[in-house]
Enzyme design. Structure first.
Site, short mmCIF file in Angstrom:
data_model
loop_
_atom_site.label_atom_id
_atom_site.label_comp_id
_atom_site.label_asym_id
_atom_site.label_seq_id
_atom_site.Cartn_x
_atom_site.Cartn_y
_atom_site.Cartn_z
CG LEU A 161 -1.86 1.04 1.53
CD1 LEU A 161 -2.85 1.19 0.38
CD2 LEU A 161 -2.63 0.73 2.83
NE ARG A 169 -9.32 3.32 11.51
CZ ARG A 169 -8.41 3.49 10.56
NH1 ARG A 169 -7.25 2.88 10.64
NH2 ARG A 169 -8.63 4.30 9.55
CG ASP A 209 -4.68 1.37 8.82
OD1 ASP A 209 -5.39 2.36 8.64
OD2 ASP A 209 -3.63 1.13 8.18
CD GLU A 242 -8.85 2.74 6.16
OE1 GLU A 242 -8.75 3.57 5.28
OE2 GLU A 242 -7.98 1.85 6.35
CG HIS A 244 -7.25 9.99 9.91
ND1 HIS A 244 -8.39 9.22 10.07
CD2 HIS A 244 -6.24 9.10 9.73
CE1 HIS A 244 -8.07 7.95 10.00
NE2 HIS A 244 -6.78 7.84 9.80
CG ASP A 245 -7.49 8.42 6.00
OD1 ASP A 245 -6.37 8.96 6.15
OD2 ASP A 245 -7.77 7.30 6.47
C1 NOJ Z 1 -5.74 4.21 6.46
C2 NOJ Z 1 -5.47 5.26 7.45
O1 NOJ Z 1 -6.65 5.80 7.94
C3 NOJ Z 1 -4.57 6.24 6.75
O2 NOJ Z 1 -4.52 7.44 7.43
C4 NOJ Z 1 -3.26 5.54 6.65
O3 NOJ Z 1 -2.32 6.36 6.02
C5 NOJ Z 1 -3.39 4.26 5.85
N1 NOJ Z 1 -4.52 3.49 6.24
C6 NOJ Z 1 -2.17 3.41 6.00
O4 NOJ Z 1 -2.00 3.00 7.32
#
Ligand code: NOJ
Ligand code: NOJ
Ligand code: CA
Ligand code: CA
Length: 709
Positions: A217, A250, A252, A280, A350-351
């Site tokens: 990723l 949570r 990730d 997420e 935050h994204d």
């Molecule tokens: C999703 C997180 O919410 C994001 O902020 C992060 O950069 C990526 N996953 C990688 O961990």
């Protein structure tokens, strides 16, 4: 006469007894299995409060004044403790904190095209078994947990086992080369990885699910969870955090890890210390992905409800969709999710760009908050949203919180509605029904038994509307707006299920509620976790179970006596019975015999799980045909060809005409299996006799067979 000391102790005892007696057990901070009555507050720990300047990094990694948003700003666990203790969260009404991943992150400052970047966000781990010193010590973390629990606040940690940190395959000196440590001992670096703990397949193009799972990723060193040592490492790490008393996880990047590995990981957590876990899986606006719903329904964890969040933003932030589209999303998702009440709703994070747009009316934000707090799902509020913080894109959406104003409208909306999640079970467990709609107005009702919450929203900030013909399940009487007119809501009267014509003000939100004093027959609101092996503890929340131990049914199997660990009117804890693995509907029968409705979809596992990779070579397929796996266990779909495991993948870890599926299967068990080819409804079974494999007792396994024509 009591001595002063004794009477103080007595007063404390009485106070704690009173608290126990007043709050229904389903709303307790100790109810870690369920967040249905909670409101989560998400913090980027580094961007909240600096409670201890001594732990701030020095030099290039730190931004005094937090002007460089990719550097550390000093926020820490002590800062959170300070805000817990000064009552900010309690005044706001939130009952759970979701904090940044607490594990030790890298120290390197990475120069990305001229911008210095650090691990301030917590997603660049180097040691999952150590606390990050920039947030505090282990003692600080323990203090955070106890300070939170003392105020009835749960603590959720972010956890990101998909990857360690940024790495380059060719330049070992870049950043920290993704190096991963086990409580200080080096396990591997990305360019020095003799045991293959990382995937070395390049970065993902996001082309498809498989590509996103088994490639990096971005540039994040991607973990190979099919390695027994990695499986064990992450299980040990999460248990250490569970032992510290965390209440939720949570997870990730769940779209980027094999579902089979994650299911085995959840089975381990739920057998150890079950806590509510939500993943997420990012969805863009209007994106619909069957794999997303499949994950929400079968992985054992919930998801952040991007479907909800993106649609609410379209309707109330951007104006690109109408209330009719909001209704369509709520309607569709009610069946797409097996447990809509367990998905975690939000309006920003935050994204994504912060909800509040510079120069826009704050009323849109206030309406979106009211909607989220009264909708199905567990609401999560991003730090600073209650302060109308703005900021588009990463890192502008992660600025340091500047104000703690407790008298602005957004703050008061949360303060007024958050407690309803605990006091009225219609919000925690209820169904959702549309009652009145047009492009600007949405009136919806949440209902659990005779408990009802009716909500009206007019997103048009300049025109009021006449509402006629509104029907409701509220009983006869008059109902005042639970927001007390904060958002220009009105009172209504109800007669025989109808509301006389009234005017809903421009930009208004009104919330009306009713709850009965008691519940005569059992109402089952929630079961969780919805996955587990015999002997695990499962919590049932609801109303009207009665005070005498009755019976819990998994399908037709009755659980009684000592296998019911506790029985209260609003909560039962029960042991998963040792019956055949399968999907079960759960229901409750009062001691007197009255039964609740069924709560479907409990995945009763065959036993402890391991992650196993099943590979078939030489499985050539026709155009449109895919390879699936089926076999002799519930986890292998019990020989189903209509709902087998898969489709298996065929590009990265093995490539066509080989196919592979990572599956959570019972440990230490001999399984029979076959691959099948499917094209829509057409099924081609492998010939010959069944394949057989004995799964490992722990860790991860792999079996490779040839397609039998
Ligand atoms: C999703 C997180 O919410 C994001 O902020 C992060 O950069 C990526 N996953 C990688 O961990
Ligand atoms: C060709 C097959 O016809 C198709 O179904 C399959 O998905 C691909 N090969 C695999 O890459
Ligand atoms: Ca600090
Ligand atoms: Ca991955």
């Amino acid at each position: 006469m009591q001595t002063p000391q004794l009477s103080r102790l007595g007063a404390l005892l009485l106070a704690s007894l009173a608290a126990t007696a007043l709050a229904a057990p389903d709303t307790h901070v100790s109810n870690k299995a369920s967040f249905a009555t909670d409101v989560i507050y998400q913090v980027v720990t580094d961007r909240f409060v600096d409670g201890n300047t001594a732990n701030n990094p020095s030099g290039a990694a730190f931004s005094a004044g937090c002007t460089q948003l990719k550097l550390y700003c000093g926020g820490d666990w002590q800062g959170l403790i300070n805000k817990i203790n000064d009552g900010y969260f309690t005044t706001l009404g939130i009952t759970a904190l979701w904090i940044s991943q607490p594990v030790e992150n890298i120290y390197a400052v990475i120069n990305y095209s001229g911008t210095n970047s650090t691990a301030y966000h917590g997603y660049w781990a180097r040691d999952f078994k150590k606390p990050d010193p920039r947030y505090g010590t282990l003692t600080d973390f323990q203090n955070l947990i106890s300070a939170a629990h003392a105020k009835g606040i749960k603590v959720v940690i972010d956890f990101a086992p998909n990857h360690s940190s940024p790495a380059s395959q060719t330049d070992a000196s870049f950043a920290e080369n993704g190096r991963l440590y086990d409580n200080g001992a080096l396990l591997a670096g990305y360019s020095n990885d003799p045991s293959g703990y990382f995937h070395h397949n390049g970065g993902t193009s996001f082309a498809n699910l498989e590509d996103g799972i088994y490639r990096n990723l971005f540039d994040l060193a991607d973990i190979d969870h099919n390695k027994a040592a990695m499986d064990l490492y992450f299980k040990q790490a999460i248990k250490a955090w569970l032992d510290l008393g965390i209440d939720g996880i949570r997870m990730d990047a769940v779209k980027h890890m094999p579902k089979g590995w994650q299911k085995n990981f959840m089975a381990e957590i739920y057998a150890y210390k079950p806590v509510f876990t939500f993943g997420e899986w990012f969805l863009s606006p209007d994106e619909s992905d069957p794999a997303y719903h499949d994950f929400a329904n079968t992985s054992g964890m919930s998801l952040l409800d991007f479907q909800f969040g993106q649609r609410v933003r379209q309707v109330l932030r951007n104006g690109s969709k109408t209330m009719l589209d909001l209704d369509a999303m709520l309607d569709a998702s009610a069946t797409q999710y097996q447990q809509p009440i367990d998905q975690v709703t939000f309006i920003d994070n935050h994204d994504m760009d912060r909800f509040q747009v510079v120069g826009a009316s704050g009323r849109k934000l206030e309406q979106a908050l009211a909607l989220t707090l009264t909708s199905r799902g567990v609401p999560a509020i991003y730090y600073g949203t209650e302060q109308y913080m703005t900021g588009n894109g990463d890192p502008n959406n992660r600025a340091k919180i500047g104000a703690f104003n407790t008298s602005n409208t957004a703050f008061k909306v949360i303060q007024a509605l958050a407690p309803l999640r605990k006091s009225n079970p219609a919000l925690a467990y209820g169904s959702t029904q549309e009652r009145w709609k047009n492009s600007d107005i949405y009136i919806y009702e949440r209902k659990f038994g005779s408990a009802v919450v009716l909500v009206a929203i007019n997103r048009n900030l300049s025109s009021s509307a006449s509402i006629s013909g509104l029907l409701t399940a509220l009983p006869n009487g008059s109902f005042t707006d639970k927001l007390g007119g904060l958002l220009n809501g009105n009172s209504i009267s109800v007669s025989a299920g109808a509301v006389p014509t009234f005017t809903l003000a421009a930009g208004a939100v009104a919330v009306w509620e009713y709850k009965p004093a008691s519940y005569a027959s059992p109402l089952l609101g929630r079961v969780g976790p919805m996955l587990g092996k015999p002997g695990n503890t499962v919590t049932l929340d609801g109303r009207g179970f009665g005070s005498t131990k009755g019976t819990v049914y998994f399908g037709a199997s009755a659980v009684t006596g000592a296998d019911i660990l506790s029985w209260e009117d609003s909560q039962i804890k029960v042991k998963v019975p040792a019956v055949a693995a399968g999907s079960y509907a759960v229901k409750v029968a009062q001691a007197g015999g009255a039964q609740s409705g069924s709560y479907a979809g409990f995945q009763l596992l065959s036993g402890s799980q391991v992650s196993m990779r099943f590979v078939v070579n030489n499985a050539s397929t026709a155009l449109g045909e895919n390879v699936y796996l089926t076999g002799s266990a519930f986890e292998l779909s019990n020989w189903s060809s209509s709902n087998p495991v898969g489709a298996c993948f065929n590009q990265i870890m093995h490539s066509y005409p080989s196919w592979y599926c990572d599956v959570s299967v019972p440990a230490n068990t001999t399984l029979q299996f076959k691959f099948i080819k499917k094209n829509g409804g057409a099924v081609t079974w492998e010939g010959g006799s069944n394949h057989s494999v004995t799964t490992p007792a722990s860790g991860a396994g792999k079996v490779i067979v040839n397609w039998q024509p």
